[in-house]
Design a protein around this motif. Structure first.
Motif, PDB file in Angstrom:
ATOM      1  N   ALA A   1       0.837  -1.208   0.000  1.00  0.00           N
ATOM      2  CA  ALA A   1       0.000   0.000   0.000  1.00  0.00           C
ATOM      3  C   ALA A   1       0.870   1.255   0.000  1.00  0.00           C
ATOM      4  O   ALA A   1       0.617   2.203  -0.763  1.00  0.00           O
ATOM      5  N   TYR A   2       1.901   1.261   0.841  1.00  0.00           N
ATOM      6  CA  TYR A   2       2.787   2.425   0.884  1.00  0.00           C
ATOM      7  C   TYR A   2       3.484   2.623  -0.458  1.00  0.00           C
ATOM      8  O   TYR A   2       3.606   3.753  -0.957  1.00  0.00           O
ATOM      9  N   ALA A   3       3.968   1.519  -1.035  1.00  0.00           N
ATOM     10  CA  ALA A   3       4.661   1.608  -2.320  1.00  0.00           C
ATOM     11  C   ALA A   3       3.723   2.131  -3.404  1.00  0.00           C
ATOM     12  O   ALA A   3       4.112   2.967  -4.232  1.00  0.00           O
ATOM     13  N   ALA A   4       2.473   1.663  -3.387  1.00  0.00           N
ATOM     14  CA  ALA A   4       1.508   2.105  -4.401  1.00  0.00           C
ATOM     15  C   ALA A   4       1.227   3.600  -4.268  1.00  0.00           C
ATOM     16  O   ALA A   4       1.122   4.320  -5.268  1.00  0.00           O
ATOM     17  N   GLN A   5       1.110   4.063  -3.029  1.00  0.00           N
ATOM     18  CA  GLN A   5       0.846   5.489  -2.818  1.00  0.00           C
ATOM     19  C   GLN A   5       2.018   6.336  -3.310  1.00  0.00           C
ATOM     20  O   GLN A   5       1.826   7.378  -3.956  1.00  0.00           O
ATOM     21  N   LEU A   6       3.239   5.895  -3.039  1.00  0.00           N
ATOM     22  CA  LEU A   6       4.412   6.653  -3.473  1.00  0.00           C
ATOM     23  C   LEU A   6       4.586   6.566  -4.987  1.00  0.00           C
ATOM     24  O   LEU A   6       4.981   7.544  -5.631  1.00  0.00           O
ATOM     25  N   GLU A   7       4.282   5.400  -5.561  1.00  0.00           N
ATOM     26  CA  GLU A   7       4.395   5.258  -7.014  1.00  0.00           C
ATOM     27  C   GLU A   7       3.375   6.127  -7.734  1.00  0.00           C
ATOM     28  O   GLU A   7       3.642   6.626  -8.836  1.00  0.00           O
ATOM     29  N   SER A   8       2.206   6.352  -7.101  1.00  0.00           N
ATOM     30  CA  SER A   8       1.209   7.229  -7.717  1.00  0.00           C
ATOM     31  C   SER A   8       1.713   8.670  -7.796  1.00  0.00           C
ATOM     32  O   SER A   8       1.211   9.463  -8.585  1.00  0.00           O
ATOM     33  N   ALA A   9       2.700   9.001  -6.963  1.00  0.00           N
ATOM     34  CA  ALA A   9       3.285  10.348  -6.976  1.00  0.00           C
ATOM     35  C   ALA A   9       4.538  10.412  -7.844  1.00  0.00           C
ATOM     36  O   ALA A   9       5.216  11.437  -7.875  1.00  0.00           O
ATOM     37  N   GLY A  10       4.863   9.300  -8.541  1.00  0.00           N
ATOM     38  CA  GLY A  10       5.973   9.319  -9.473  1.00  0.00           C
ATOM     39  C   GLY A  10       7.256   8.698  -8.975  1.00  0.00           C
ATOM     40  O   GLY A  10       8.277   8.793  -9.647  1.00  0.00           O
ATOM     41  N   TYR A  11       7.233   8.039  -7.806  1.00  0.00           N
ATOM     42  CA  TYR A  11       8.445   7.428  -7.269  1.00  0.00           C
ATOM     43  C   TYR A  11       8.463   5.935  -7.544  1.00  0.00           C
ATOM     44  O   TYR A  11       7.432   5.261  -7.435  1.00  0.00           O
ATOM     45  N   ALA A  12       9.627   5.406  -7.879  1.00  0.00           N
ATOM     46  CA  ALA A  12       9.817   3.962  -7.966  1.00  0.00           C
ATOM     47  C   ALA A  12      10.191   3.452  -6.589  1.00  0.00           C
ATOM     48  O   ALA A  12      10.942   4.111  -5.865  1.00  0.00           O
ATOM     49  N   CYS A  13       9.677   2.297  -6.195  1.00  0.00           N
ATOM     50  CA  CYS A  13       9.892   1.786  -4.845  1.00  0.00           C
ATOM     51  C   CYS A  13      10.467   0.373  -4.861  1.00  0.00           C
ATOM     52  O   CYS A  13      10.142  -0.432  -5.731  1.00  0.00           O
ATOM     53  N   VAL A  14      11.295   0.096  -3.872  1.00  0.00           N
ATOM     54  CA  VAL A  14      11.762  -1.257  -3.598  1.00  0.00           C
ATOM     55  C   VAL A  14      11.370  -1.573  -2.168  1.00  0.00           C
ATOM     56  O   VAL A  14      11.387  -0.686  -1.296  1.00  0.00           O
TER      57      VAL A  14
ATOM     58  N   ALA B   1      16.990  -4.897   4.376  1.00  0.00           N
ATOM     59  CA  ALA B   1      17.221  -3.477   4.101  1.00  0.00           C
ATOM     60  C   ALA B   1      18.715  -3.188   3.970  1.00  0.00           C
ATOM     61  O   ALA B   1      19.152  -2.491   3.048  1.00  0.00           O
ATOM     62  N   ILE B   2      19.527  -3.739   4.882  1.00  0.00           N
ATOM     63  CA  ILE B   2      20.975  -3.534   4.821  1.00  0.00           C
ATOM     64  C   ILE B   2      21.547  -4.132   3.536  1.00  0.00           C
ATOM     65  O   ILE B   2      22.401  -3.521   2.868  1.00  0.00           O
ATOM     66  N   ALA B   3      21.068  -5.313   3.172  1.00  0.00           N
ATOM     67  CA  ALA B   3      21.557  -5.956   1.948  1.00  0.00           C
ATOM     68  C   ALA B   3      21.214  -5.111   0.718  1.00  0.00           C
ATOM     69  O   ALA B   3      22.037  -4.962  -0.199  1.00  0.00           O
ATOM     70  N   GLU B   4      19.995  -4.537   0.700  1.00  0.00           N
ATOM     71  CA  GLU B   4      19.577  -3.714  -0.435  1.00  0.00           C
ATOM     72  C   GLU B   4      20.419  -2.443  -0.520  1.00  0.00           C
ATOM     73  O   GLU B   4      20.803  -2.016  -1.617  1.00  0.00           O
ATOM     74  N   LEU B   5      20.726  -1.864   0.627  1.00  0.00           N
ATOM     75  CA  LEU B   5      21.563  -0.660   0.636  1.00  0.00           C
ATOM     76  C   LEU B   5      22.977  -0.972   0.170  1.00  0.00           C
ATOM     77  O   LEU B   5      23.604  -0.174  -0.529  1.00  0.00           O
ATOM     78  N   ASP B   6      23.482  -2.152   0.548  1.00  0.00           N
ATOM     79  CA  ASP B   6      24.824  -2.541   0.119  1.00  0.00           C
ATOM     80  C   ASP B   6      24.890  -2.755  -1.385  1.00  0.00           C
ATOM     81  O   ASP B   6      25.875  -2.393  -2.035  1.00  0.00           O
ATOM     82  N   ARG B   7      23.820  -3.348  -1.946  1.00  0.00           N
ATOM     83  CA  ARG B   7      23.825  -3.690  -3.377  1.00  0.00           C
ATOM     84  C   ARG B   7      23.458  -2.504  -4.259  1.00  0.00           C
ATOM     85  O   ARG B   7      24.072  -2.271  -5.297  1.00  0.00           O
ATOM     86  N   HIS B   8      22.424  -1.760  -3.849  1.00  0.00           N
ATOM     87  CA  HIS B   8      21.868  -0.736  -4.741  1.00  0.00           C
ATOM     88  C   HIS B   8      21.699   0.607  -4.039  1.00  0.00           C
ATOM     89  O   HIS B   8      20.778   1.362  -4.349  1.00  0.00           O
ATOM     90  N   GLY B   9      22.590   0.915  -3.101  1.00  0.00           N
ATOM     91  CA  GLY B   9      22.451   2.147  -2.336  1.00  0.00           C
ATOM     92  C   GLY B   9      22.457   3.404  -3.178  1.00  0.00           C
ATOM     93  O   GLY B   9      21.802   4.395  -2.839  1.00  0.00           O
ATOM     94  N   ASP B  10      23.173   3.369  -4.309  1.00  0.00           N
ATOM     95  CA  ASP B  10      23.278   4.568  -5.144  1.00  0.00           C
ATOM     96  C   ASP B  10      21.949   4.969  -5.771  1.00  0.00           C
ATOM     97  O   ASP B  10      21.744   6.151  -6.076  1.00  0.00           O
ATOM     98  N   ARG B  11      21.053   4.035  -5.979  1.00  0.00           N
ATOM     99  CA  ARG B  11      19.787   4.378  -6.631  1.00  0.00           C
ATOM    100  C   ARG B  11      18.683   4.691  -5.618  1.00  0.00           C
ATOM    101  O   ARG B  11      17.588   5.097  -5.994  1.00  0.00           O
ATOM    102  N   ILE B  12      18.955   4.475  -4.344  1.00  0.00           N
ATOM    103  CA  ILE B  12      17.956   4.762  -3.307  1.00  0.00           C
ATOM    104  C   ILE B  12      18.113   6.206  -2.846  1.00  0.00           C
ATOM    105  O   ILE B  12      19.213   6.635  -2.498  1.00  0.00           O
TER     106      ILE B  12
END
Length: 477
Positions: free
Chosen positions: A12-25, A33-44
């Motif tokens: 639900a949170y992701a859908a609300q943010l995506e409706s405003a133009g943001y891509a979400c993971v 969360a730590i693993a995602e920041l380690d792998r793709h921190g530059d795009r967050i």
């Protein structure tokens, strides 16, 4: 990145943010969360973090990974009963917090503010966070150790979005502190709106804050926005916040939680984006304990507390401030004044300054008007610094009818002789005596004008009017 272990909420949170133009993971645990920041921190660009995760606590995640809040803006989501934990998260560097259930528009507004680069918010007119001279800092004069600590706090909090709760005695410079934070912040080019919650009658304060529609009450002759909307994009300073009635505290809390205002007479809410700084000359924790200030509102406001020291605790600053005011007001009056003498400085240092910097400012302004210079005579000193020793004792201890020699509380009370009292007050005008009584009552009431008014048997508006008149005359402390 949305960090939430309940799949339906995360989606639900992701859908609300995506409706405003943001891509979400989405990450469903602290480890993910730590693993995602380690792998793709530059795009967050920002993080929505739930404080209740299956493998760790959100606070622990921020504490053990200190680089998160310094690299990414973090908005924490919390249940209503754990707002104090969200406040702690902001002290660890979180950008802001939201109370569940999250209002979609509020979520979008906060995340948009969080991920927006500071450079986009800043304006060329923004004041740098640095001392302008060796004798002061962003509107303040003085370099005493207590004030250096305040300057460091202003530097640290200026670029944050966190709400600031300034405490200190009347006249210590709470509004100067609020303006310094605003000018040094990314919002420095936007409005700074100040409201004194104690000087506006209760039935008008809601309208002053949130606005009203035409015809919503007697005297509402047109639609009008309130201070909150007038501060859009900037800072709203709520002075004497502890004077606000409980009924209005509820509405202020709702505004802080939702980021929306509802004008008096309207059934429609409107989004706003303002930073809140508030101040009081009372002890806010004591007000909470006494039931006069909502605990949940206090937690929401007191993210970053700043306490301003009284003037009597600032040592050599008193002389620096006096000389600064003397040169400024002398120039306004077309006069040339020398720096104050060591003897005059010692006289200033002997005074207790119940009105703090405001009292000193009024004293020097009055001296610049009344004396030709180039030196200030002893007559320019505060009256209590010039009166005989007995009179100084009168200013230090309120007259209670008990003899100063009566040390045993159980001993009979010896009334102060009328002739003795008259002698101590000799040379003071009726207005001087009235001001002494009023200021003593306010000090005894912990700085609260309503409590002082009750003790004196008058209405609070009477004290406010008297103080306004004394300020206009350059006499108020």
């Amino acid at each position: 990145m949305v960090v939430e272990d309940i799949a339906s909420l995360a989606m639900a949170y992701a859908a609300q943010l995506e409706s405003a133009g943001y891509a979400c993971v989405i990450a469903d645990s602290g480890a993910a969360a730590i693993a995602e920041l380690d792998r793709h921190g530059d795009r967050i660009k920002g993080i929505l973090l739930d404080l209740q995760l299956p493998d760790t606590d959100g606070l622990e995640l921020l504490q053990t990974n200190g680089g998160i809040t310094s690299r990414w803006p973090v908005v924490v989501a919390t249940a209503d009963g754990s707002i104090n934990r969200a406040i702690e998260a902001m002290r660890l560097g979180a950008f802001d917090f939201l109370v569940k259930p999250l209002a979609p528009q509020r979520l979008i507004t906060i995340m948009r503010s969080a991920v927006q680069p500071l450079e986009a918010l800043a304006t060329p007119a923004r004041t740098p966070v640095r001392a302008a001279t060796t004798n002061g800092f962003m509107g303040f004069v003085g370099m005493s150790p207590p004030m250096l600590g305040v300057y460091r706090q202003i530097e640290n909090v200026a670029r944050s979005r966190a709400t600031v709760f300034i405490t200190g005695e009347s006249g210590t410079g709470k509004e100067v502190c609020a303006e310094a934070i605003h000018k040094a912040s990314p919002r420095g080019g936007k409005p700074f709106i100040a409201i004194n919650c104690g000087a506006i009658p209760e039935d008008l304060l809601e309208s002053e804050l949130f606005g009203h529609l035409k015809g919503s009450f007697t005297g509402a002759v047109s639609d009008r926005i309130g201070a909150v909307q007038a501060a859009q994009g900037g800072t709203l300073f709520l002075d004497e916040i502890c004077e606000m009635e409980l009924r209005l505290q509820v509405k202020l809390l709702r505004f802080l939680q939702t980021g929306t205002v509802q004008r008096v007479g309207s059934n429609r809410t409107e989004d706003v984006d303002v930073r809140i700084i508030c101040a009081t000359n009372r002890d806010p924790e004591a007000e909470v304990a006494a039931g006069r200030f909502r605990e949940d509102l206090y937690y929401r406001l007191a993210v970053v507390p700043i306490e301003l020291p009284p003037l009597r605790a600032r040592g050599h600053d008193i002389e620096l401030i006096a000389n600064t005011f003397l040169q400024r007001f002398g120039k306004e009056e077309g006069k040339n004044f020398d720096r104050i003498t060591p003897e005059f400085a010692r006289g200033l240092a002997s005074h207790k300054w119940p009105g703090n910097v405001r009292e000193l400012q009024n004293l020097i302004r009055r001296a610049a008007v009344m004396f030709e210079g180039p030196a200030l005579p002893e007559e320019a000193l505060p009256r209590m610094a010039r009166l005989p020793r007995e009179s100084a004792a009168l200013s230090a201890e309120p007259v209670t009818g008990q003899s100063p020699a009566c040390k045993d509380p159980a001993a009979p009370v010896a009334p102060l002789a009328t002739d003795d009292l008259a002698g101590l007050l000799r040379g003071m005008t009726l207005d001087d005596i009235e001001r002494l009584v009023v200021e003593t009552a306010i000090t005894d009431a912990g700085g609260s004008l309503p409590a002082a008014a009750r003790a004196l048997g008058v209405s609070p508006s009477t004290l406010y009017r008297k103080r306004e008149r004394w300020i206009e005359q350059g006499l108020a402390s």
